[in-house]
Motif scaffolding. Structure first.
Motif, PDB file in Angstrom:
ATOM      1  N   LYS A 164       0.823  -1.214   0.000  1.00  0.00           N
ATOM      2  CA  LYS A 164       0.000   0.000   0.000  1.00  0.00           C
ATOM      3  C   LYS A 164       0.862   1.272   0.000  1.00  0.00           C
ATOM      4  CE  LYS A 164      -4.295  -1.807   1.888  1.00  0.00           C
ATOM      5  NZ  LYS A 164      -5.370  -1.651   2.893  1.00  0.00           N
ATOM      6  N   ILE A 165       1.804   1.281  -0.917  1.00  0.00           N
ATOM      7  CA  ILE A 165       2.651   2.458  -1.130  1.00  0.00           C
ATOM      8  C   ILE A 165       2.193   3.130  -2.422  1.00  0.00           C
ATOM      9  CG2 ILE A 165       4.992   3.270  -1.608  1.00  0.00           C
ATOM     10  CD1 ILE A 165       6.039   0.929   0.038  1.00  0.00           C
ATOM     11  N   GLY A 166       1.823   4.389  -2.330  1.00  0.00           N
ATOM     12  CA  GLY A 166       1.326   5.113  -3.503  1.00  0.00           C
ATOM     13  C   GLY A 166       2.410   5.357  -4.539  1.00  0.00           C
ATOM     14  N   ALA A 167       2.016   5.322  -5.823  1.00  0.00           N
ATOM     15  CA  ALA A 167       2.977   5.539  -6.906  1.00  0.00           C
ATOM     16  C   ALA A 167       2.281   6.095  -8.137  1.00  0.00           C
ATOM     17  CB  ALA A 167       3.687   4.230  -7.256  1.00  0.00           C
ATOM     18  N   ILE A 213      -0.972   3.993 -11.900  1.00  0.00           N
ATOM     19  CA  ILE A 213      -1.182   4.547 -10.564  1.00  0.00           C
ATOM     20  C   ILE A 213      -1.374   3.420  -9.558  1.00  0.00           C
ATOM     21  CG2 ILE A 213      -2.481   6.246  -9.216  1.00  0.00           C
ATOM     22  CD1 ILE A 213      -3.373   5.979 -12.833  1.00  0.00           C
ATOM     23  N   VAL A 214      -0.734   3.563  -8.404  1.00  0.00           N
ATOM     24  CA  VAL A 214      -0.963   2.653  -7.286  1.00  0.00           C
ATOM     25  C   VAL A 214      -1.550   3.477  -6.150  1.00  0.00           C
ATOM     26  CG1 VAL A 214       0.052   1.042  -5.647  1.00  0.00           C
ATOM     27  CG2 VAL A 214       0.955   1.166  -7.969  1.00  0.00           C
ATOM     28  N   SER A 215      -2.713   3.079  -5.668  1.00  0.00           N
ATOM     29  CA  SER A 215      -3.389   3.816  -4.607  1.00  0.00           C
ATOM     30  C   SER A 215      -2.739   3.558  -3.254  1.00  0.00           C
ATOM     31  CB  SER A 215      -4.867   3.422  -4.549  1.00  0.00           C
ATOM     32  OG  SER A 215      -5.497   3.994  -3.414  1.00  0.00           O
ATOM     33  N   LEU A 235     -15.682  13.906 -11.250  1.00  0.00           N
ATOM     34  CA  LEU A 235     -14.706  12.924 -10.794  1.00  0.00           C
ATOM     35  C   LEU A 235     -15.156  12.287  -9.484  1.00  0.00           C
ATOM     36  CD1 LEU A 235     -11.366  14.842 -11.444  1.00  0.00           C
ATOM     37  CD2 LEU A 235     -12.326  12.986 -12.783  1.00  0.00           C
ATOM     38  N   LYS A 236     -14.823  11.009  -9.344  1.00  0.00           N
ATOM     39  CA  LYS A 236     -15.170  10.304  -8.113  1.00  0.00           C
ATOM     40  C   LYS A 236     -14.415  10.905  -6.926  1.00  0.00           C
ATOM     41  CE  LYS A 236     -16.111   5.830 -10.313  1.00  0.00           C
ATOM     42  NZ  LYS A 236     -15.725   4.406 -10.373  1.00  0.00           N
ATOM     43  N   LYS A 237     -15.086  10.967  -5.794  1.00  0.00           N
ATOM     44  CA  LYS A 237     -14.456  11.512  -4.593  1.00  0.00           C
ATOM     45  C   LYS A 237     -13.342  10.611  -4.085  1.00  0.00           C
ATOM     46  CE  LYS A 237     -18.538  14.069  -3.061  1.00  0.00           C
ATOM     47  NZ  LYS A 237     -19.543  14.281  -1.978  1.00  0.00           N
ATOM     48  N   THR A 238     -13.355   9.364  -4.517  1.00  0.00           N
ATOM     49  CA  THR A 238     -12.316   8.421  -4.086  1.00  0.00           C
ATOM     50  C   THR A 238     -10.990   8.647  -4.821  1.00  0.00           C
ATOM     51  OG1 THR A 238     -13.169   6.816  -5.695  1.00  0.00           O
ATOM     52  CG2 THR A 238     -13.954   6.628  -3.417  1.00  0.00           C
ATOM     53  N   TYR A 239     -11.023   9.432  -5.904  1.00  0.00           N
ATOM     54  CA  TYR A 239      -9.795   9.704  -6.652  1.00  0.00           C
ATOM     55  C   TYR A 239      -8.901  10.647  -5.851  1.00  0.00           C
ATOM     56  CZ  TYR A 239     -11.827   7.654 -10.894  1.00  0.00           C
ATOM     57  OH  TYR A 239     -12.376   6.801 -11.813  1.00  0.00           O
ATOM     58  N   GLY A 240      -7.679  10.195  -5.579  1.00  0.00           N
ATOM     59  CA  GLY A 240      -6.722  11.030  -4.871  1.00  0.00           C
ATOM     60  C   GLY A 240      -5.929  11.907  -5.831  1.00  0.00           C
ATOM     61  N   THR A 241      -4.897  12.547  -5.292  1.00  0.00           N
ATOM     62  CA  THR A 241      -4.079  13.461  -6.097  1.00  0.00           C
ATOM     63  C   THR A 241      -3.389  12.727  -7.239  1.00  0.00           C
ATOM     64  OG1 THR A 241      -3.677  14.789  -4.116  1.00  0.00           O
ATOM     65  CG2 THR A 241      -2.240  15.176  -5.998  1.00  0.00           C
ATOM     66  N   ARG A 242      -2.893  11.512  -6.988  1.00  0.00           N
ATOM     67  CA  ARG A 242      -2.197  10.766  -8.039  1.00  0.00           C
ATOM     68  C   ARG A 242      -3.144  10.419  -9.187  1.00  0.00           C
ATOM     69  NH1 ARG A 242       0.198   8.596  -3.326  1.00  0.00           N
ATOM     70  NH2 ARG A 242       2.454   8.981  -3.234  1.00  0.00           N
ATOM     71  N   THR A 255      -5.875   2.079  -0.871  1.00  0.00           N
ATOM     72  CA  THR A 255      -6.420   0.740  -1.107  1.00  0.00           C
ATOM     73  C   THR A 255      -5.415  -0.243  -1.678  1.00  0.00           C
ATOM     74  OG1 THR A 255      -7.156   1.285  -3.359  1.00  0.00           O
ATOM     75  CG2 THR A 255      -8.682   1.782  -1.547  1.00  0.00           C
ATOM     76  N   GLY A 256      -4.314   0.245  -2.252  1.00  0.00           N
ATOM     77  CA  GLY A 256      -3.353  -0.634  -2.903  1.00  0.00           C
ATOM     78  C   GLY A 256      -3.794  -1.069  -4.292  1.00  0.00           C
ATOM     79  N   ALA A 257      -4.891  -0.478  -4.788  1.00  0.00           N
ATOM     80  CA  ALA A 257      -5.400  -0.835  -6.122  1.00  0.00           C
ATOM     81  C   ALA A 257      -4.506  -0.230  -7.207  1.00  0.00           C
ATOM     82  CB  ALA A 257      -6.834  -0.341  -6.281  1.00  0.00           C
ATOM     83  N   ILE A 258      -4.355  -0.980  -8.298  1.00  0.00           N
ATOM     84  CA  ILE A 258      -3.548  -0.536  -9.443  1.00  0.00           C
ATOM     85  C   ILE A 258      -4.494  -0.049 -10.545  1.00  0.00           C
ATOM     86  CG2 ILE A 258      -1.848  -1.204 -11.182  1.00  0.00           C
ATOM     87  CD1 ILE A 258      -0.954  -3.434  -9.262  1.00  0.00           C
ATOM     88  N   SER A 259      -4.194   1.123 -11.093  1.00  0.00           N
ATOM     89  CA  SER A 259      -5.014   1.690 -12.177  1.00  0.00           C
ATOM     90  C   SER A 259      -4.127   2.102 -13.337  1.00  0.00           C
ATOM     91  CB  SER A 259      -5.817   2.903 -11.671  1.00  0.00           C
ATOM     92  OG  SER A 259      -6.618   2.561 -10.566  1.00  0.00           O
TER      93      SER A 259
END
Length: 259
Positions: A122-125, A215-217, A191-198, A220-224
């Motif tokens: 769960k490291i953002g990227a 993108i790695v959240s 845009l969805k409120k769940t979308y962060g800065t990345r 949540t650790g989800a990959i997009s």
């Protein structure tokens, strides 16, 4: 005029066409880079040289002529990145195509592995691929690296203790050219409120350019994957690998078809 056309040989036409093509390629190569401004500066010096000769300003003319004697060395120093890029493009022949494809696939594999490793912790990227549209304006404000793409390096860059973990990594020609780059943020009520800065930065850069972003959240650790301002979420390793491979294989085949 008729005499001119009578003396014109077919070799002259080929000569003119080749020189025109080279000049065109040079302009395309330096467009949107610092080299373009340098060329303008050289053009100004050339104009000053002509003016100094016309008005017989001998001292000024001597200074400029002294500069022109060193122009070849100066151009090599100033345009070293562009010359390197031009030589690399000349080397992109069908004979080297298989090698380029293998290197590209290795880059994709390293990014997929790094994305999965970051997601598990769960490291953002935010990893951005430059394609046809230059990202130099974002590269220049980041930290230059010019390094080979590896899972270990990417995980080190995005580790929370890294001073450049908040920015984006930009990849060009299978190399990490810069890290800690800040990209345009997409804003909007849709845009969805769940979308962060990345996620917003990935959407912003892929809308303004033809770049591709992974993108790695952090939450949540989800990959997009962001392409053309569209986001594909919750991707596993196989899906991410397949999408990246299809994107860059399709682009490569299109380029060779146009060539």
């Amino acid at each position: 005029m008729e005499k001119f056309f009578e003396q014109l040989r077919w070799q002259d036409l080929i000569d003119i066409a080749i020189v025109s093509f080279i000049i065109y390629k040079i302009f395309i190569l330096v467009k949107g880079t610092r080299a373009a401004r340098m060329l303008i500066g050289i053009g100004v010096l050339l104009a000053i040289s002509l003016i100094s000769r016309f008005f017989e300003l001998y001292t000024l003319d001597w200074l400029i002529q002294s500069f022109w004697t060193q122009i070849v060395i100066i151009l090599i120093i100033l345009f070293q990145p562009e010359i390197r890029k031009a030589l690399a493009q000349m080397g992109e022949t069908p004979l080297l195509h298989r090698f380029s494809s293998a290197e590209e696939m290795k880059t994709i594999e390293e990014i997929v592995k790094a994305s999965q490793g970051l997601a598990n912790k769960k490291i953002g990227a935010l990893i951005v691929f430059e394609r046809n549209v230059s990202l130099n304006e974002y590269v220049e404000i980041g930290v230059p690296l010019e390094a080979r793409v590896t899972k270990e390096l990417l995980m080190s860059i995005f580790h929370p203790t890294s001073p450049i973990h908040d920015g984006a990594v930009i990849i060009k020609k299978n190399r990490i050219v810069a890290a800690g780059c800040f990209l345009p943020i997409k804003l909007g009520a849709d845009l969805k409120k769940t979308y962060g800065t990345r996620h917003r930065a990935a959407l912003g850069i892929t809308e303004e350019t033809d770049a591709v972003a992974v993108i790695v959240s952090e939450e949540t650790g989800a990959i997009s994957l962001a392409v053309n301002g569209e986001l594909f979420s919750n991707l596993d390793m196989e899906t991410l690998r397949g999408k990246l491979t299809n994107l860059f294989t399709t682009e490569r085949e299109r380029k060779w078809a146009e060539f």
